[in-house]
Design a protein around this motif. Structure first.
Motif, PDB file in Angstrom:
ATOM      1  N   ALA A   1     -15.317   5.330  -7.447  1.00 56.77           N
ATOM      2  CA  ALA A   1     -16.167   4.911  -8.563  1.00 56.77           C
ATOM      3  C   ALA A   1     -15.765   3.593  -9.196  1.00 56.77           C
ATOM      4  O   ALA A   1     -16.560   2.978  -9.908  1.00 56.77           O
ATOM      5  N   ALA A   2     -14.533   3.140  -8.966  1.00 60.08           N
ATOM      6  CA  ALA A   2     -14.081   1.893  -9.583  1.00 60.08           C
ATOM      7  C   ALA A   2     -14.365   0.668  -8.726  1.00 60.08           C
ATOM      8  O   ALA A   2     -13.964  -0.440  -9.069  1.00 60.08           O
ATOM      9  N   GLY A   3     -15.071   0.870  -7.605  1.00 53.25           N
ATOM     10  CA  GLY A   3     -15.409  -0.236  -6.727  1.00 53.25           C
ATOM     11  C   GLY A   3     -16.750  -0.857  -7.068  1.00 53.25           C
ATOM     12  O   GLY A   3     -17.356  -0.571  -8.113  1.00 53.25           O
TER      13      GLY A   3
ATOM     14  N   HIS B   1      -7.365   3.405  -7.493  1.00 52.54           N
ATOM     15  CA  HIS B   1      -6.855   2.060  -7.722  1.00 52.54           C
ATOM     16  C   HIS B   1      -6.482   1.888  -9.197  1.00 52.54           C
ATOM     17  O   HIS B   1      -7.365   1.937 -10.070  1.00 52.54           O
ATOM     18  N   PRO B   2      -5.206   1.677  -9.527  1.00 55.56           N
ATOM     19  CA  PRO B   2      -4.790   1.653 -10.935  1.00 55.56           C
ATOM     20  C   PRO B   2      -5.424   0.550 -11.766  1.00 55.56           C
ATOM     21  O   PRO B   2      -5.846   0.790 -12.903  1.00 55.56           O
TER      22      PRO B   2
ATOM     23  N   ASN C   1      -7.194   9.717  -8.824  1.00 61.54           N
ATOM     24  CA  ASN C   1      -6.727  10.592  -7.752  1.00 61.54           C
ATOM     25  C   ASN C   1      -6.952   9.960  -6.389  1.00 61.54           C
ATOM     26  O   ASN C   1      -7.896   9.190  -6.181  1.00 61.54           O
ATOM     27  N   ASP C   2      -6.081  10.346  -5.441  1.00 59.90           N
ATOM     28  CA  ASP C   2      -6.197   9.941  -4.046  1.00 59.90           C
ATOM     29  C   ASP C   2      -6.864  11.087  -3.289  1.00 59.90           C
ATOM     30  O   ASP C   2      -6.311  12.175  -3.172  1.00 59.90           O
ATOM     31  N   LEU C   3      -8.063  10.843  -2.775  1.00 59.97           N
ATOM     32  CA  LEU C   3      -8.811  11.900  -2.088  1.00 59.97           C
ATOM     33  C   LEU C   3      -8.113  12.395  -0.829  1.00 59.97           C
ATOM     34  O   LEU C   3      -8.340  13.530  -0.398  1.00 59.97           O
TER      35      LEU C   3
ATOM     36  N   LYS D   1     -17.674 -12.222 -15.707  1.00 57.65           N
ATOM     37  CA  LYS D   1     -16.289 -12.608 -15.976  1.00 57.65           C
ATOM     38  C   LYS D   1     -15.280 -11.558 -15.498  1.00 57.65           C
ATOM     39  O   LYS D   1     -14.065 -11.812 -15.459  1.00 57.65           O
ATOM     40  N   ILE D   2     -15.757 -10.361 -15.133  1.00 61.00           N
ATOM     41  CA  ILE D   2     -14.860  -9.269 -14.754  1.00 61.00           C
ATOM     42  C   ILE D   2     -14.572  -9.356 -13.256  1.00 61.00           C
ATOM     43  O   ILE D   2     -15.490  -9.400 -12.436  1.00 61.00           O
ATOM     44  N   VAL D   3     -13.299  -9.367 -12.918  1.00 56.31           N
ATOM     45  CA  VAL D   3     -12.883  -9.496 -11.521  1.00 56.31           C
ATOM     46  C   VAL D   3     -12.052  -8.271 -11.151  1.00 56.31           C
ATOM     47  O   VAL D   3     -11.027  -7.998 -11.773  1.00 56.31           O
ATOM     48  N   LEU D   4     -12.495  -7.528 -10.143  1.00 53.07           N
ATOM     49  CA  LEU D   4     -11.729  -6.389  -9.659  1.00 53.07           C
ATOM     50  C   LEU D   4     -10.557  -6.861  -8.816  1.00 53.07           C
ATOM     51  O   LEU D   4     -10.554  -7.969  -8.285  1.00 53.07           O
ATOM     52  N   ASN D   5      -9.597  -5.974  -8.656  1.00 52.48           N
ATOM     53  CA  ASN D   5      -8.399  -6.272  -7.883  1.00 52.48           C
ATOM     54  C   ASN D   5      -8.603  -5.810  -6.451  1.00 52.48           C
ATOM     55  O   ASN D   5      -9.365  -4.887  -6.190  1.00 52.48           O
ATOM     56  N   PHE D   6      -7.896  -6.444  -5.513  1.00 48.12           N
ATOM     57  CA  PHE D   6      -7.992  -6.035  -4.116  1.00 48.12           C
ATOM     58  C   PHE D   6      -7.181  -4.772  -3.887  1.00 48.12           C
ATOM     59  O   PHE D   6      -6.182  -4.550  -4.560  1.00 48.12           O
TER      60      PHE D   6
END
Length: 314
Positions: free
Chosen positions: A10-12, A36-37, A55-57, A309-314
């Motif tokens: 969901a955080a992607g 992803h933290p 959580n890690d599925l 302006k929001i950039v997700l992390n790899f």
């Protein structure tokens, strides 16, 4: 709306664009799952009313605070987790195959009645890499589960929260004086606006639609012309320059030595130049969703005062 929606990954890109559309559609019981933290923290800041489980599925999903109990009263499960990039085959197997096996096993035990599977257009492409092969395996697992489902296969997506594709290229373009293009740049693309795709998911959930649909951008454009359109939307000053494919490949290979999780790899370069022409269906009519014109979608992506302006992390 009382339906409980559970979204994995969901955080992607898709999840972060989907949640506000579900909220605006009236859904109030949404559970988000991602591991992803950094990106889960961004999600929580954007959507404080939505419960996020970090959580890690692929790990054990039972016990307090774990993901599996959330499926007990789930009305619709959106399978959005995926390993998109990377240099290690085991990462793709763990996150695209093993995690899906665990998730579907739990969904069957908890009798989840409906699911939306976010697959990929690559399952119909001529590309053979770790991402393609594990996405094919993931789709086969979902089909074999027997759960009422819709499978959506999007082409290359862009939009708010895009961390791997067009948005990364746009940010790179704004940092350098020269933007390199491999070969001639005449590689046909059919980019899909993530906002439109998420509207499709919301429509599918509302109607519990079934079947498999190839969701392709309605406009065809060469890669070099797409980059020019991105330059226009961002106002970047970089000069667009074609360079030999072999030199571009060598630069990516050298970069991978220093970057364990590079945003663009030699496999993705190969996928970029492999000729693919994906089916274009009338999804605006099928799902009742307006197809946003490409330049308008790029302008929305890169000119929004908040989300751009929001950039997700790899």
């Amino acid at each position: 709306m009382k339906k409980r929606i559970v979204i994995t990954g969901a955080a992607g890109l898709v999840g972060q664009n989907l949640v506000p559309r579900l909220i605006s559609s009236g859904f109030t019981d949404i559970v988000a799952i991602d591991k992803h933290p950094t990106n889960t923290a961004i999600f929580e800041a954007n959507y404080p009313t939505v419960r996020m489980l970090r959580n890690d599925l692929a790990a054990n999903g039972t016990g307090p605070g774990q993901w599996e109990p959330e499926l007990a009263n789930c009305d619709a499960l959106v399978i959005g987790h995926a390993q998109i990039g990377g240099s290690h085959p085991e990462e793709f197997i763990r996150n695209n195959v093993q995690a899906t096996e665990r998730l579907l096993d739990a969904a069957l035990r908890h009798k989840v009645p409906y699911l939306v599977s976010i697959s990929s257009s690559v399952v119909n492409s001529m590309v053979a890499d770790d991402y393609t092969e594990t996405k094919k395996a993931q789709e086969a697992l979902v089909a074999a589960s027997g759960i009422k489902q819709i499978v959506l296969r999007p082409t290359l997506m862009f939009g708010w929260f895009d961390r791997k594709h067009v948005d990364w290229l746009a940010r790179f373009m704004q940092r350098v004086p020269i933007f390199p293009i491999p070969g001639s740049g005449k590689f046909l693309r059919q980019p899909l606006f993530a906002g439109d795709f998420c509207d499709i998911i919301a429509a599918a959930i509302h109607q519990e639609m079934v079947g498999a649909y190839n969701i392709t951008g309605q406009e065809r454009i060469d890669y070099i012309d797409l980059i020019r359109a991105v330059k226009k939307a961002t106002g970047a000053k970089a000069h667009i320059q074609t360079i030999p494919y072999s030199l571009f490949w060598a630069l990516l290979k050298a970069n991978a030595i220093f970057d364990r999780n590079p945003p663009f790899t030699v496999d993705q370069l190969k996928a970029l130049v492999t000729p693919n022409l994906f089916e274009v269906i009338d999804w605006p009519t099928i799902f009742g969703v307006r197809a946003t014109p490409l330049q308008e979608a790029l302008d929305k992506t890169f000119r929004d005062p908040v989300y751009s302006k929001i950039v997700l992390n790899f």
